[in-house]
Motif scaffolding. Structure first.
Motif, PDB file in Angstrom:
ATOM      1  N   ASP A  38     101.755  87.904  51.503  1.00  0.00           N
ATOM      2  CA  ASP A  38     101.116  89.224  51.527  1.00  0.00           C
ATOM      3  C   ASP A  38     100.119  89.311  52.675  1.00  0.00           C
ATOM      4  OD1 ASP A  38     102.476  90.199  49.375  1.00  0.00           O
ATOM      5  OD2 ASP A  38     100.812  89.997  47.947  1.00  0.00           O
ATOM      6  N   SER A  39      99.301  88.288  52.820  1.00  0.00           N
ATOM      7  CA  SER A  39      98.284  88.323  53.884  1.00  0.00           C
ATOM      8  C   SER A  39      98.937  88.222  55.254  1.00  0.00           C
ATOM      9  CB  SER A  39      97.278  87.195  53.682  1.00  0.00           C
ATOM     10  OG  SER A  39      97.925  85.943  53.785  1.00  0.00           O
ATOM     11  N   PHE A  40     100.051  87.525  55.371  1.00  0.00           N
ATOM     12  CA  PHE A  40     100.747  87.399  56.652  1.00  0.00           C
ATOM     13  C   PHE A  40     101.327  88.747  57.094  1.00  0.00           C
ATOM     14  CE2 PHE A  40     104.683  86.540  59.032  1.00  0.00           C
ATOM     15  CZ  PHE A  40     104.138  85.898  60.135  1.00  0.00           C
ATOM     16  N   PHE A  41     101.964  89.456  56.162  1.00  0.00           N
ATOM     17  CA  PHE A  41     102.555  90.754  56.506  1.00  0.00           C
ATOM     18  C   PHE A  41     101.534  91.887  56.485  1.00  0.00           C
ATOM     19  CE2 PHE A  41     106.622  88.772  55.076  1.00  0.00           C
ATOM     20  CZ  PHE A  41     107.279  88.887  56.293  1.00  0.00           C
ATOM     21  N   GLY A  42     100.410  91.694  55.838  1.00  0.00           N
ATOM     22  CA  GLY A  42      99.367  92.712  55.815  1.00  0.00           C
ATOM     23  C   GLY A  42      99.507  93.714  54.678  1.00  0.00           C
ATOM     24  N   PHE A  43     100.463  93.544  53.821  1.00  0.00           N
ATOM     25  CA  PHE A  43     100.591  94.426  52.665  1.00  0.00           C
ATOM     26  C   PHE A  43     101.172  93.622  51.507  1.00  0.00           C
ATOM     27  CE2 PHE A  43     104.852  94.603  54.315  1.00  0.00           C
ATOM     28  CZ  PHE A  43     105.647  94.692  53.200  1.00  0.00           C
TER      29      PHE A  43
END
Length: 119
Positions: A38-43
């Motif tokens: 989630d944090s890698f893709f930003g959502f």
């Protein structure tokens, strides 16, 4: 009698599902992706639902996937059955056509011979 057994079975199933639902009312967090992704893709998509809803949704999803899988697996059998029905209809029409042709003599000489042989 069979209808009565069906209603008893459905009533018992309802009681079991009610017991499972009442025993598993604590909320759980369902995430679409792990927190690191989630944090890698930003959502990230997360929803908090009671545990019994997650359990029942998993059962319904599994049944749906199984039904679709079987429907796709049996497509060749449905296709073959349809082809056999068409072929049987074609053959039945051909038999009817040939029976009607047999009643009408094609040659006058054969018709004379047939009429002399029947006397």
């Amino acid at each position: 009698m069979l209808r009565f057994l069906k209603w008893i079975f459905l009533a018992l199933l309802g009681l079991v599902l009610l017991a499972v639902a009442s025993a598993n009312r604590d909320p759980v967090l369902l995430r679409l992706l792990p927190a690191e992704v989630d944090s890698f893709f930003g959502f990230g998509l997360a929803i908090e639902v009671p545990l019994f809803l997650a359990i029942f949704a998993g059962i319904v999803a599994g049944l749906g996937i199984g039904f679709v899988w079987e429907w796709l697996r049996e497509a060749k059998h449905r296709s073959a059955a349809s082809q056999h029905r068409r072929e049987a209809g074609r053959l039945a029409r051909e038999v009817d056509r040939l029976k009607s042709q047999k009643d009408e003599p094609e040659d006058e000489v054969l018709a004379l011979l047939d009429s002399k042989g029947t006397r």
